[in-house]
Design an enzyme around this catalytic site. Structure first.
Site, PDB file in Angstrom:
ATOM      1  N   PHE A 154      10.498  50.310  33.174  1.00  0.00           N
ATOM      2  CA  PHE A 154      10.635  49.914  34.587  1.00  0.00           C
ATOM      3  C   PHE A 154      11.759  48.920  34.819  1.00  0.00           C
ATOM      4  CE2 PHE A 154       8.251  46.242  33.075  1.00  0.00           C
ATOM      5  CZ  PHE A 154       8.807  45.218  33.815  1.00  0.00           C
ATOM      6  N   LYS A 178      11.816  61.441  32.182  1.00  0.00           N
ATOM      7  CA  LYS A 178      10.465  60.996  32.568  1.00  0.00           C
ATOM      8  C   LYS A 178      10.589  59.493  32.828  1.00  0.00           C
ATOM      9  CE  LYS A 178       7.050  59.049  31.772  1.00  0.00           C
ATOM     10  NZ  LYS A 178       6.591  57.905  32.610  1.00  0.00           N
ATOM     11  N   CYS A 286      15.121  43.227  28.001  1.00  0.00           N
ATOM     12  CA  CYS A 286      14.946  43.259  26.541  1.00  0.00           C
ATOM     13  C   CYS A 286      15.970  42.357  25.873  1.00  0.00           C
ATOM     14  CB  CYS A 286      15.087  44.679  26.018  1.00  0.00           C
ATOM     15  SG  CYS A 286      16.756  45.286  26.177  1.00  0.00           S
TER      16      CYS A 286
END
Ligand code: NAD
Length: 493
Positions: A154, A178, A286
């Site tokens: 996300f 996806k 991240c």
């Protein structure tokens, strides 16, 4: 089924048609104010076959389409993305919560990957040698591999999908995305605009869903390669399942990135960079700096300067207020996880010198939080909390700082702030991370360089984007040819 994405509701895109799949829906909300944005129709495992079938059929023509034509579509796509960048940024801010400036950065980093793909011939070029033996030439070509799958997180709704599908497509593959169910609208828009750029039907699909859809994509007999970006536990499972089924897998996971500050660092530059690294995108990156290791005597000076800078940051709803610096967490579960991190640090005896729980608001907010005097054994220094929570530790020297950061199970990024080139070199050579910054807050790889996490931040071999991205989405073929030089005689010359 429809050719255009006319409503806000997120649908899957298969064989060039937008379609509602499954009976379950997921509510997409603005995390800053709870406002409903859309409903995503969540496909089920049984819908995956149709997407893979469409991608398999499209592969025959697309892989045979000249490279110049595929690169031309990338040029078109780049121009369309530049045209739409502001609108995409607004969509990102609405569904993710990050500030408009951060959202522009999110789409801009993605556009840079598309730019790289405009010159894909450089990365896909054949290599070879003439006359490697008498009258024998050797050449290697890079060929597409088939139907590739991307599963995305996300936190970068535009950049992470764009790390993957442009590289796969320009290399001649077809692709099924996806996206995260939490931010499906940006993904749908990116795919819609790629169609406008000239991609034939079936070349790029999007399918929404959860674990069952991911597993069906990974295990389907006609998918060949899986790109995953998300949390470490899921990355590891995806890697294991994919490789068990004979697929190529690149799976990027979580991180705990340390920022090391030496006594001689330029404190203003250092603080500015640490604040950006720790609290930018509310710490939901991240490559977020979530640990500061102050080396030697700089600790008190740094802690004071960080507090002054934190006190100037405004937390709030970036979709309504342009002056906001720190947006919300993506959802309630994320906010609760960061609160748990703060409670963990307090129980462990660390000093909470800025408490973001004091931010009073209706959305999923936690303001910038700072612990000082954290120990390397503290859980708050070990886990990825994925929020605006920074922990400061104090090391006696650089060797101790390197030993602490190398003890992490993760190996994404790390940074040193110093004016001493030899210390910076020593640091860069000895840290076990794939991306290293020197006086740079977030050393995230730009498009031409691969995003090279290590240890439990990455499972696989070839990383996303850059040269390794092209290697991942292609396979090598060797052509060894002998043409004897007696042809003139046979021609009667
Ligand atoms: P996540 O792992 O929860 O979800 C990522 C994707 O996997 C989503 O599409 C989700 O629908 C799917 N998914 C979730 N659970 C699954 C399961 N059990 N089986 C199969 N699929 C599943 O990650 P997130 O919360 O969306 O993203 C945040 C995480 O991603 C953080 O840990 C962050 O560090 C990491 N991240 C890593 C990088 C990198 O390059 N290393 C980049 C961005 C984000």
């Amino acid at each position: 089924m429809s050719k255009t994405l006319t409503t806000n509701n997120a649908r899957s895109f298969i064989g060039g048609e937008w379609t509602h799949l499954g009976s379950k829906t997921y509510d997409v909300k603005n995390p800053a104010n709870g406002g409903g944005l859309a409903e995503v129709s969540m496909a089920t495992a049984s819908d995956v076959d149709a997407a893979v079938h469409a991608a398999s059929i499209a592969f025959a023509d697309w892989s045979a389409t000249p490279l110049s034509k595929r690169m031309q579509i990338m040029h078109n796509y780049r121009a369309i993305l530049v045209r739409e960048a502001d609108a995409i940024a607004e969509l990102i801010t609405a569904e993710h919560g990050k500030t408009i400036a951060e959202a522009r950065g999110d789409i801009q980093r993605g556009i840079e990957v598309v730019e790289l793909c405009c010159g894909a011939n450089r990365y896909l070029a054949a290599e070879g040698n003439q006359e490697i033996a008498s009258n024998i030439d050797a050449q290697t070509w890079r060929e597409p591999i088939g139907v590739c799958v991307g599963i995305t997180p996300f936190n970068f709704p535009a950049m992470v999908p764009l790390w993957m599908f442009p590289v796969a497509l320009v290399s001649g593959n077809t692709f099924i995305l996806k996206p995260s169910e939490k931010v499906p609208l940006t993904a749908c828009r990116l795919v819609e605009l790629a169609s406008e750029a000239g991609l034939p039907d079936g070349v790029l699909s999007v399918i929404h869903g959860e674990r069952d859809v991911v597993e069906a994509l990974i295990t389907h007999k006609d998918t060949v390669a899986i790109s995953f970006v998300g949390s470490t536990p899921v990355a590891e499972k995806v890697y294991q399942l994919g490789t068990h089924h004979g697929k190529r897998v690149q799976a990027a996971g979580g991180a705990k990135n340390a920022l090391v500050v030496l006594d001689d660092a330029d404190i203003d530059n250092t603080v500015r960079n640490i604040i950006g690294a720790a609290y930018g995108c509310s710490g939901q990156r991240c490559m977020a700096g979530s640990l500061v290791i102050a080396v030697g005597d700089v600790g008190d000076r740094l802690a004071n300067a960080l507090c002054v800078a934190i006190d100037k940051l405004k937390t709030g709803d970036a979709s309504r207020d342009n002056s906001v610096d720190v947006g919300p967490l993506i959802n309630e579960a994320s906010r609760e996880r960061v609160e748990r991190g703060i409670e963990t640090g307090l129980k462990e005896g660390a000093q909470l010198i800025r408490d973001g729980r004091e931010v009073i608001n209706e959305g999923q907010f936690i303001g910038p939080s700072l612990f000082d005097h954290v120990q390397p054994k503290h859980q708050v220094a070990i886990e990825e909390w994925f929020g605006p929570l920074l922990c400061m530790m104090r090391a006696k020297d650089l060797d101790e700082a390197i030993a602490w950061l190398n003890s992490s199970e993760y190996g994404n990024g790390t940074v040193i702030f110093t004016q001493n080139g030899a210390a910076a070199r020593d640091f860069a050579r000895n840290v076990q991370c794939g991306m290293v910054g020197v006086n740079v807050g977030v050393p995230a790889a730009l498009a031409p360089y691969s995003f090279s996490g290590r240890k439990r931040s990455f499972f696989g071999d070839l990383h996303v984007q850059g040269q390794e991205g092209f290697l991942f989405y292609t396979q090598q073929k060797l052509i060894l040819s002998r043409w004897d030089d007696n042809y003139k005689r046979s021609m009667g010359w």
